[in-house]
Design an enzyme around this catalytic site. Structure first.
Site, PDB file in Angstrom:
ATOM      1  N   LYS A  27      36.344 129.071  22.772  1.00 10.00           N
ATOM      2  CA  LYS A  27      36.220 130.449  22.280  1.00 10.00           C
ATOM      3  C   LYS A  27      36.154 130.460  20.755  1.00 10.00           C
ATOM      4  CE  LYS A  27      39.764 132.836  23.521  1.00 10.00           C
ATOM      5  NZ  LYS A  27      40.822 133.096  22.556  1.00 10.00           N
ATOM      6  N   CYS A  73      49.988 112.942   2.547  1.00  8.55           N
ATOM      7  CA  CYS A  73      51.302 113.576   2.590  1.00  8.55           C
ATOM      8  C   CYS A  73      52.400 112.590   3.035  1.00  8.55           C
ATOM      9  CB  CYS A  73      51.257 114.835   3.459  1.00  8.55           C
ATOM     10  SG  CYS A  73      52.606 115.947   3.056  1.00  8.55           S
ATOM     11  N   GLN A 129      54.032 109.290   1.016  1.00  8.04           N
ATOM     12  CA  GLN A 129      55.459 108.959   0.866  1.00  8.04           C
ATOM     13  C   GLN A 129      55.771 107.584   1.455  1.00  8.04           C
ATOM     14  OE1 GLN A 129      57.365 112.342   2.741  1.00  8.04           O
ATOM     15  NE2 GLN A 129      56.690 113.770   1.161  1.00  8.04           N
ATOM     16  N   GLN A 134      33.314 136.527  37.223  1.00  9.70           N
ATOM     17  CA  GLN A 134      33.273 137.933  37.675  1.00  9.70           C
ATOM     18  C   GLN A 134      34.671 138.542  37.634  1.00  9.70           C
ATOM     19  OE1 GLN A 134      31.635 138.407  41.649  1.00  9.70           O
ATOM     20  NE2 GLN A 134      30.232 136.726  41.272  1.00  9.70           N
ATOM     21  N   HIS A 162      46.988 117.741   1.142  1.00  7.82           N
ATOM     22  CA  HIS A 162      46.142 117.525   2.319  1.00  7.82           C
ATOM     23  C   HIS A 162      44.677 117.805   1.967  1.00  7.82           C
ATOM     24  CE1 HIS A 162      49.370 117.178   5.353  1.00  7.82           C
ATOM     25  NE2 HIS A 162      50.044 117.948   4.523  1.00  7.82           N
ATOM     26  N   GLU A 186      42.167 117.110   3.555  1.00  7.65           N
ATOM     27  CA  GLU A 186      41.374 117.424   4.756  1.00  7.65           C
ATOM     28  C   GLU A 186      41.199 118.933   4.968  1.00  7.65           C
ATOM     29  OE1 GLU A 186      44.415 116.140   4.678  1.00  7.65           O
ATOM     30  OE2 GLU A 186      45.655 116.703   6.387  1.00  7.65           O
TER      31      GLU A 186
HETATM   32  N1  GLN Z   1      57.820 115.037   6.214  1.00  7.55           N
HETATM   33  C1  GLN Z   1      57.293 115.017   4.882  1.00  7.55           C
HETATM   34  C2  GLN Z   1      57.809 116.155   4.032  1.00  7.55           C
HETATM   35  O1  GLN Z   1      58.296 117.141   4.546  1.00  7.55           O
HETATM   36  C3  GLN Z   1      55.793 115.025   4.902  1.00  7.55           C
HETATM   37  C4  GLN Z   1      55.208 116.317   5.390  1.00  7.55           C
HETATM   38  C5  GLN Z   1      53.770 116.204   5.801  1.00  7.55           C
HETATM   39  O2  GLN Z   1      53.252 115.118   6.011  1.00  7.55           O
HETATM   40  N2  GLN Z   1      53.095 117.331   5.951  1.00  7.55           N
HETATM   41  O3  GLN Z   1      57.735 116.091   2.841  1.00  7.55           O
END
Ligand code: GLN
Length: 567
Positions: free
Chosen positions: A46, A416, A420, A222, A542, A544
């Site tokens: 959808k 993200c 880390q 239907q 991010h 993406e």
């Molecule tokens: N867990 C990590 C944080 O809170 C990374 C978060 C994530 O990857 N969106 O900073």
């Protein structure tokens, strides 16, 4: 007495039965509405049909605003498990939404806001707040007219704010769900109040084709139409999803049952490349039919298909084009919806490079077993992404994967949590900070290289409280990040509670890490790179979420390009 601010801003109070608040400046008929409701089953695309329609109307020159009405009682999607519900998509204003908003942004090529995403939870929260403020003139607060009124108010407020020609409203779930009943009722009322030529109901349904019968069956579709009619909604357009092309006999049957001319019943069978859909549906006069219902065809006359055709050609790759295999080391595997924007960002790179991108999922919990071999898992993988995530499951396996990439010159892109964990890996194995960790997982680590953001220390509730949304990223002169982005300042979206602990920046830099992106005060590290490695980069943000089909994210593009080059 009416509250001054309320009377002049968000709604006009009335004590009669027909409580239907309208925002200041609202003009009936200025903005038209297309309401998209699913039937039979969920998961039939959808959202894809809705975003395709956005693209078609946009291509005709209309200003289109999409709006998703989610039925669930969560205020936003931020606390939902991505394995069950798909990824949490973050808007620039920090709203955490479902992945459909990502499809709309990508196909329309523009940023949306929290006003484009309404959940039942958000609606009820607003109503309860108004009730507590005593704004219902002593009335009992009811589902009809107050819940429906609040939904109509949200829709019309977006119309006033955006001044759109058309708002396309996608209702979450399918007809027959208890949760979305009030949304459907609200939009039925909207259609009554706005007039028939201002609201078009589109039912996306499904034609079953049971393997045991080997033929298409229209009964479920239907019944879906019937259920809608029982709610007072006569669909104007039917879109029938099916595995194989819809047969003409099914079309005539549905047209009869739905009171619709066959020219208002469209088939949309499975296609390999969804980017071909706009031009396919244009050929079938799909947007033409909608413009007819809404009396828009004169203001926005029919457009030929050449631009869309060109576009879908650009958004495709020959099936025999060379492949690039990218590994994704995640936790929520087996459901690509969980990492939708990453898959899409890779797809965008494929279009630009004219290479087929093949994704290999790596379940990192498997790597934590004693007899596991990282080398075997990496067989055939040309580049690795460690995506965002939370919690401890599979983390040691992810760290092993990052170490393998760093030591074997395999391109690595961390997003993200991936950023880390790359720092945790580097601290442990290069800076000799044994047992270094993030305090998200190990509160007593001797080397907390990743620690909670200072402002997060006083946050106790989970919903909408992370560091969220778009922020500026300042890029270091002379860095790879600068070369790749061709800029010293970019804006990207964030969703995190933890960060690189500033106390460890000197040790990490001494080890060889270059922090090439940071916030305006240089406090939060936002991009890392490792000189001398073919591609070892990670971001606290991010990328993406802002990659677009015809404008891939530069970091993704460089990562994929280098992964596809023999290094
Ligand atoms: N867990 C990590 C944080 O809170 C990374 C978060 C994530 O990857 N969106 O900073």
């Amino acid at each position: 007495m009416e509250d001054e601010t309320l009377a002049t801003t968000d709604f006009k109070l009335s004590s009669d039965e027909f409580y239907s608040p309208q925002p200041e400046g609202y003009v009936i008929g200025k903005t038209k509405y297309v309401v998209i409701i699913g039937s039979v089953i969920s998961g039939i695309g959808k959202g894809t049909i809705s975003s395709t329609l956005c693209k078609l109307l946009h291509d005709r020159g209309l200003h289109v605003e999409p709006m998703k009405l989610e039925a669930y009682l969560n205020v936003d999607s931020g606390t939902l498990n991505p394995y069950r519900h798909g990824e949490v998509f973050v808007l620039d204003d920090g709203t955490e939404t479902d992945l459909d908003l990502g499809s709309y942004e990508r196909l329309l090529g523009k940023n949306l806001t929290g006003e484009n995403f309404i959940t039942s939870g958000k609606v009820y929260q607003r109503i309860i707040q108004k009730e507590r403020e005593g704004k219902y003139l002593g009335r009992d607060v009811q589902f009809i007219p107050h819940v429906t009124g609040e939904i109509k108010l949200a829709v019309r407020s977006l119309a006033v704010k955006s001044q759109a020609d058309v708002i396309l409203i996608e209702i979450g779930g399918t007809v027959g769900d208890y949760e979305n009943m009030f949304a459907i009722e609200a939009l039925r009322e909207l259609s009554y109040e706005e007039g028939k030529e201002n609201v078009c109901f589109l039912n996306v349904t499904y034609i079953l084709e049971p393997g045991s019968l080997g033929e298409q069956k229209s009964k479920a579709a239907q019944l879906g139409v019937k259920a809608l009619m029982e709610m007072g909604v006569q669909p104007d357009i039917l879109v029938c999803r099916s595995e194989s092309k819809m047969r003409d006999s099914i079309k005539s049957k549905l047209s009869l049952y739905a009171n619709l001319s066959p020219s208002r019943v469209f088939g949309a069978h499975d296609v390999g490349n969804i980017y071909s859909l706009p031009s396919v549906l244009r050929d079938e006069k799909f947007d033409e039919a909608i413009c007819q219902v809404l009396h828009l065809q004169e203001r926005f006359p029919k457009k030929d298909n050449s631009d869309l055709h060109e576009w879908s050609k650009r958004m495709s790759v020959d099936s025999d084009a060379p492949e690039i295999t990218i590994g994704i080391a995640g936790k929520y595997l087996g459901a690509s919806d969980t990492y939708m924007s990453i898959i899409k960002a890779l797809e965008h790179c494929g279009f630009a490079l004219k290479r087929n991108i093949f994704v290999k999922w790596i379940d990192t919990t498997v790597l934590e077993k004693e007899d596991a071999s990282v080398e075997e898992v990496f067989h055939g993988i040309q580049g690795l992404i460690v995506p965002g995530g939370f919690g401890s499951r599979g983390v040691e396996g992810k760290i092993l994967c990052i170490q393998y990439c760093r030591e074997h010159n395999i391109p690595f892109l961390g997003l993200c949590y991936g950023f880390q964990l790359a720092l945790v890996e580097f601290a442990r194995h290069v800076c000799a900070l044994n047992r270094a960790h993030t305090t998200e997982i190990d509160a007593t680590t001797p080397y907390p290289v990743i620690d909670i953001l200072p402002e997060q220390k006083k946050v106790w509730t989970k919903g909408g409280t992370m560091r969220l949304g778009g922020h500026d990223v300042h890029i270091k002169f002379g860095s790879d990040a600068e070369r790749i982005h061709g800029a010293n300042k970019i804006r990207r979206r964030f969703r995190h509670r933890y960060e690189c602990n500033p106390e460890y920046i000197p040790s990490l830099e001494n080890g060889g890490i270059v922090f090439s992106g940071f916030d305006s005060e240089k406090k939060i590290m936002q991009i890392l790179e490792l000189p001398g490695h073919p591609f070892f980069m990670a971001t606290q943000f991010h990328p993406e979420f802002t990659s677009r089909p015809d404008d891939p994210d530069p970091l993704f593009l460089e990562f994929v390009r280098i992964s596809g080059t023999d290094v």
